[in-house]
Design a protein around this motif. Structure first.
Motif, PDB file in Angstrom:
ATOM      1  N   ASP A  84      36.747  37.654   3.276  1.00  0.00           N
ATOM      2  CA  ASP A  84      36.760  36.205   3.530  1.00  0.00           C
ATOM      3  C   ASP A  84      35.396  35.720   4.014  1.00  0.00           C
ATOM      4  OD1 ASP A  84      39.348  35.935   2.778  1.00  0.00           O
ATOM      5  OD2 ASP A  84      40.189  35.923   4.811  1.00  0.00           O
ATOM      6  N   HIS A  87      32.947  35.805   1.162  1.00  0.00           N
ATOM      7  CA  HIS A  87      33.267  34.727   0.226  1.00  0.00           C
ATOM      8  C   HIS A  87      32.667  33.398   0.704  1.00  0.00           C
ATOM      9  CE1 HIS A  87      35.517  32.959  -3.010  1.00  0.00           C
ATOM     10  NE2 HIS A  87      36.000  32.048  -2.186  1.00  0.00           N
ATOM     11  N   LYS A  88      32.711  33.209   2.024  1.00  0.00           N
ATOM     12  CA  LYS A  88      32.206  31.969   2.604  1.00  0.00           C
ATOM     13  C   LYS A  88      30.680  31.955   2.669  1.00  0.00           C
ATOM     14  CE  LYS A  88      33.173  30.972   6.810  1.00  0.00           C
ATOM     15  NZ  LYS A  88      33.834  31.516   7.898  1.00  0.00           N
ATOM     16  N   GLU A  89      30.111  33.098   3.036  1.00  0.00           N
ATOM     17  CA  GLU A  89      28.677  33.146   3.329  1.00  0.00           C
ATOM     18  C   GLU A  89      27.815  33.548   2.144  1.00  0.00           C
ATOM     19  OE1 GLU A  89      27.019  33.415   6.722  1.00  0.00           O
ATOM     20  OE2 GLU A  89      28.707  32.286   7.538  1.00  0.00           O
TER      21      GLU A  89
END
Lengths: 321, 260
Positions: A84, A87-89
């Motif tokens: 997660d 995926h965000k960074e």
């Protein structure tokens, strides 16, 4: 512009593994090369305080995923939380130690992200924009350069392969929300040999083979203890049931690269060399002057290990005062 | 209990490994090929589970035609059938590409449990089994030294750094083997005779609905190989007595190599 380097820290019972400092130091070097930021990600329960300990190794940012659900390492929960975050960074490079945890997590992440993985690598370099990792294959008989094509590039480093460097620690601490997502693994119990040093991380390994003649490894254990090292074993010693398989050094066991490897009563099969040939200094003690180990050891002593090893221990004790 | 075993054929560990002319693969002539030692534990454990719980054991390999020999050996140990994805190019695949092929096979083969070696002792990659589990969206437990199956659950003792952990999960699941799990049996003569009649289904990637284009180029590619610097034969420590030899060694380690 690069989106940064992510180093995944590994702690056991609130203590960071040495390979975490190695990964962070290398992560710092990579981030400097790319002109980007280094982020450290710490997972666990009540790990905010210890996260400060990472500062001297150069992260620009320390991100803490603190949750009771992360108290014990479970591949699925840890992978979900790390995924997660990635995926965000969208980091360019992910760096971690190829410990038992790191192997599980990096293999899972590579599949989920469709990302290249250099597993158990020992060095990396940039050639123009290409990232080349060096890793052993065939249990140490071959050194291969592998090119990682795709993003993010995942580097799982063999413990003891990298230099630790201290940098001015100015990293900021940041907590993130944790959602372990759908998980199937359940932790039941664990047993840690807390006074036993992990053989892949030890600076000194004293190993015994068939020449030990039985399960009593006391002479080796006291030398290893004096040197703050770990005890290893050849395959014969493990097959005889004298030592647990987790102590086995060799192509079908562990690969170690300590500063000092002392082989006691080990004849030196090719599979054993594969597991220790990257050690910096190798000492062999064997009764048989023809033992192949002498052809690969920096220093050899022909003699009875039960006589020689305690004398070596005694000499070192004198040296240490 | 339907059990699938992922098996790789590798050079025997006593083999001397040399680099081929292309510089990115190893010489294969004169090599004795065997079942990857960790996969042998997987075959053995599958047979023991079958003996305790019933069911069947299917051996699945990605390799060249030659790999059928390794599958045949596993059948002689007692496995029921084999499946070989014959892809001569597979030696150059990375772990992800191999895992994709295995996952495609396992979508067609029913299984409750997949057992694989923790790593193959040629690539030493530790990647294929967990990646296959990921593509199949099932849990995996690595480096198992003991397992117990009850109803639809498996409980495993696994090696962790510095100890052992006990984990449990629902089936279907994948586990990988660690030395200590079992002692693989030898193929018996009747076993070898029976194995000759057991089926090995040989397919290629196109039969699985996969093609190279779909799978893409390997993301991790070997660009060069070398043999590690050979350790030079060392110095034999001389001395009149064991005491003198020990003292001289410690002096050298302290003063010259500075590792003490």
């Amino acid at each position: 512009m690069s989106k940064g380097v992510l180093a995944i820290a590994e702690q056991v019972e609130g203590v960071f593994r040495k390979v975490t400092y190695e990964a962070l130091s290398e992560g710092r070097r990579i981030a400097d090369h790319l002109g980007s930021e280094l982020t450290a990600l710490v997972l666990g329960t009540d790990v905010e305080n210890i996260s400060e300990e990472l500062k001297p190794y150069g992260p620009d940012r320390i991100v803490v995923a603190d949750s009771p659900a992360l108290n014990e390492f479970l591949t699925d929960a840890y992978t979900n939380v790390i995924y997660d975050f990635i995926h965000k960074e969208t980091p360019d490079v992910i760096i971690l130690g190829a410990s038992t945890q790191g192997k599980d997590v990096s293999a899972r992440l590579s599949a989920r992200l469709n990302a290249p993985l250099a597993m158990d690598c020992v060095a990396i370099r940039f050639e123009d924009n290409r990232l080349i990792a060096t890793r052993y294959m065939y249990g140490g008989k071959i050194l291969a350069d592998v090119e990682l094509d795709g993003t993010p590039k995942i580097l799982a480093f063999r413990p003891n392969a990298l230099d630790i460097t201290n940098t001015d620690g100015a990293g900021t601490l940041q907590k993130i929300d944790v959602d372990t997502g759908a998980t199937a693994l359940q932790f039941i119990d664990k047993r840690l040999d807390t006074d036993k040093k992990e053989i892949t991380e030890a600076d000194t390994v004293v190993a015994g083979g068939r020449g030990m003649g039985g399960p009593d490894f006391a002479v080796i254990e006291s030398l290893a203890e004096l040197l703050d090292g770990a005890v290893g074993a050849s395959r014969s010693a493990v097959d005889e049931g004298w030592r647990p398989s987790s102590d086995q050094v060799g192509q079908t066991g562990k690969v170690v690269s300590p500063n000092l490897y002392i082989a006691c009563g080990i004849s030196g099969a090719i599979q054993h060399f594969a597991g220790m040939s990257s050690s910096k200094v190798v000492v062999a003690i064997n009764k048989d002057p023809e033992a192949p180990i002498f052809a690969k050891a920096d220093y050899g002593i022909e003699g009875d290990l039960y006589e020689i090893v305690p004398l070596i221990t005694e000499e070192i004790r004198k040296l240490k005062g | 209990m339907e059990i699938a075993v992922l098996l790789k054929q590798v050079p025997a560990t006593e083999s001397l490994i040399g680099i081929a002319e292309d510089g990115v693969s190893v010489k294969t002539d004169g090599i004795k090929w065997v079942i990857n030692p960790y996969d042998e534990f997987a075959v053995e454990e599958a047979l023991r589970i079958k003996e305790a719980h019933g069911g069947s054991v299917t051996i699945i390999s990605v390799g060249s035609e030659k790999t059928a020999e390794a599958i045949r050996t596993a059948l002689a140990m007692g496995a029921d059938k084999g499946m070989l994805i014959n892809d001569p190019a597979s030696a150059g695949y990375d772990g992800l590409k191999t895992a994709r092929i295995l996952a495609a096979v396992l979508k067609e083969v029913p299984f409750d449990l997949i057992i694989a070696g923790q790593r193959a002792v040629d690539d030493d990659n530790y990647q294929v089994a967990p990646a296959t589990a990921e593509f199949l969206d099932i849990p995996h437990i690595s480096m198992v030294i003991k397992q117990e199956i009850t109803d639809t659950k498996i409980r495993c003792h696994r090696t962790i750094d510095g100890g052992t952990a006990i984990l449990e999960t629902q089936l279907p699941a994948l586990i990988t083997t660690q030395r200590g799990l079992n002692e693989p049996r030898y193929a018996s003569l009747p076993g070898i005779m029976k194995a000759k009649k057991k089926p090995i289904d040989i397919k290629n990637v196109a039969d699985l609905g996969l093609d190279s284009e779909h799978m893409g180029e390997p993301l991790t590619k070997i660009v060069s190989m070398k043999t590690p610097p050979d350790r030079k034969g060392g110095i034999m420590i001389q001395g009149d007595s064991a005491q003198a030899k020990a003292a001289e060694l410690v002096r050298i380690l302290h003063e010259e190599t500075k590792v003490l």
